[in-house]
Write a protein that holds these residues in place. Structure first.
Motif, PDB file in Angstrom:
ATOM      1  N   ARG A  34      28.771 -18.416 -30.174  1.00 55.33           N
ATOM      2  CA  ARG A  34      30.561 -18.693 -30.635  1.00 55.33           C
ATOM      3  C   ARG A  34      30.959 -18.609 -28.881  1.00 55.33           C
ATOM      4  N   ASP A  35      30.783 -16.947 -28.192  1.00 56.03           N
ATOM      5  CA  ASP A  35      31.733 -17.495 -26.868  1.00 56.03           C
ATOM      6  C   ASP A  35      31.117 -18.725 -26.103  1.00 56.03           C
ATOM      7  N   TYR A  64      37.400 -19.904 -14.297  1.00 58.80           N
ATOM      8  CA  TYR A  64      35.801 -20.540 -14.557  1.00 58.80           C
ATOM      9  C   TYR A  64      36.338 -21.835 -15.753  1.00 58.80           C
ATOM     10  N   TYR A  65      37.381 -21.405 -16.843  1.00 56.24           N
ATOM     11  CA  TYR A  65      37.462 -22.593 -17.528  1.00 56.24           C
ATOM     12  C   TYR A  65      37.988 -24.311 -17.053  1.00 56.24           C
ATOM     13  N   MET A  66      38.966 -23.774 -15.573  1.00 57.49           N
ATOM     14  CA  MET A  66      39.114 -25.215 -14.846  1.00 57.49           C
ATOM     15  C   MET A  66      38.266 -25.317 -14.729  1.00 57.49           C
ATOM     16  N   LEU A  67      37.493 -24.447 -13.905  1.00 59.82           N
ATOM     17  CA  LEU A  67      35.742 -25.077 -13.001  1.00 59.82           C
ATOM     18  C   LEU A  67      35.383 -26.401 -13.744  1.00 59.82           C
ATOM     19  N   LEU A  68      35.023 -25.232 -15.085  1.00 54.61           N
ATOM     20  CA  LEU A  68      33.963 -26.080 -16.389  1.00 54.61           C
ATOM     21  C   LEU A  68      34.705 -27.616 -16.721  1.00 54.61           C
ATOM     22  N   ARG A  69      36.168 -27.365 -17.244  1.00 55.03           N
ATOM     23  CA  ARG A  69      36.548 -28.885 -16.941  1.00 55.03           C
ATOM     24  C   ARG A  69      36.268 -30.009 -16.613  1.00 55.03           C
ATOM     25  N   VAL A 130      26.946 -20.728 -21.462  1.00 55.91           N
ATOM     26  CA  VAL A 130      28.809 -20.660 -20.621  1.00 55.91           C
ATOM     27  C   VAL A 130      29.538 -19.560 -20.463  1.00 55.91           C
ATOM     28  N   LYS A 131      29.277 -18.975 -19.926  1.00 53.98           N
ATOM     29  CA  LYS A 131      30.823 -18.143 -19.209  1.00 53.98           C
ATOM     30  C   LYS A 131      30.557 -17.505 -17.768  1.00 53.98           C
TER      31      LYS A 131
END
Length: 295
Positions: A34-35, A64-69, A130-131
């Protein structure tokens, strides 16, 4: 360079490869949970919605989400590809913690901490998820290393590295703000050497606190509110026992006190014992205070 000086870099290189192998071998053995699905969703929302999380109370920073994007745009959304992003930062922590341990104490201490990190059940687990929980310690290690070099040498670029790494960590996870008081504590454990660096330390502290006062204003109301977290509550004693057991015995060690007893005994012995007699310069004044601060 003689063989003795090559031994530790070669050993750390080997530990880095072992850390990579331990995390990569089963990287896609399980589907996303889920996470991780939420992380992918947060990374792919419109930019306006992502940037709004900068000021959204109770949310971790969007870095983190910007980099993951960007990573997902390059590699795709398979389990292996997305988890490799966390794996890379987790493996990077091995040479980083060696460099920090060597700088604070000696090569032997750096090697031991790198070995513990390589075999850590927690960091192996989070290196396959993926965190942001491997990016965060990597930035924390960089911040503390930069602080130590700044105190030793006083060069502006080390102060800059410390401020930038700490700031980035704060935009990765909200609890990274705890790095700031910890660095203040470390600064004073390095007294009197740190005494001559007070101008840089004050400027660094100002850079790390003044820009975040608006964020504190947005987040402060949450301290007085009760809200459901979706997780059961634990007492402090239960938290400590669970963390120590899981750190030493792995996730299956829950409920058994032996891991906590082992780790607690080793920590107490390490703090109480005098520094070992090792080749090289004598131990610095305040080294035991430094160990206590790091613990």
């Amino acid at each position: 360079m003689n063989r003795a000086r090559l031994r530790y870099p070669a050993t750390i290189g080997l530990l880095t490869l072992i850390a990579f192998g331990a995390r990569a071998v089963s990287l896609d053995a399980q589907p996303l949970w889920r996470d991780e699905v939420d992380a992918l969703r947060f990374a792919t929302v419109p930019w306006a919605e992502m940037l709004a999380s900068f000021t959204r109370p109770g949310w971790n920073g969007p870095l983190y989400y910007m980099l993951l994007r960007g990573w997902v745009a390059l590699t795709g959304t398979s389990e292996y590809a997305m988890r490799f992003f966390s794996l890379a930062f987790g493996v990077l922590c091995v040479p980083l913690i060696y460099a920090l341990g060597r700088r604070l104490f000696n090569r032997q201490a750096g090697f031991l901490t790198a070995l513990l990190l390589t075999t850590s059940p927690y960091l192996t687990w989070y290196g396959q998820e993926v965190k942001m929980y491997t990016l965060l310690p990597a930035l924390a290690l960089l911040a503390i290393y930069g602080l130590r070099r700044a105190v030793e040498e006083g060069d502006w670029y080390w102060w800059t590295a410390q401020v930038v790494a700490t700031s980035l960590a704060c935009y990765v996870h909200i609890l990274a703000a705890l790095l700031i008081p910890m660095q203040v504590l470390l600064y004073f454990t390095w007294w009197p050497q740190a005494r001559n660096r007070w101008r840089g330390a004050l400027l660094s502290l100002a850079c790390l606190t003044l820009p975040y006062l608006p964020l504190f204003d947005w987040q402060a109301p949450l301290l007085l509110q009760e809200r459901a977290t979706g997780f059961p509550s634990y007492t402090l004693g239960e938290m400590v026992e669970t963390l120590l057991n899981s750190w030493s015995l792995g996730m299956t060690g829950w409920g058994w006190p032996w891991g906590a007893v082992l780790v607690g005994s080793l920590a107490a012995w390490g703090l109480a014992s005098p520094p070992p007699s090792l080749p090289g310069p004598p131990a610095r004044t305040g080294e035991r205070r430094e160990r206590l601060a790091l613990i």
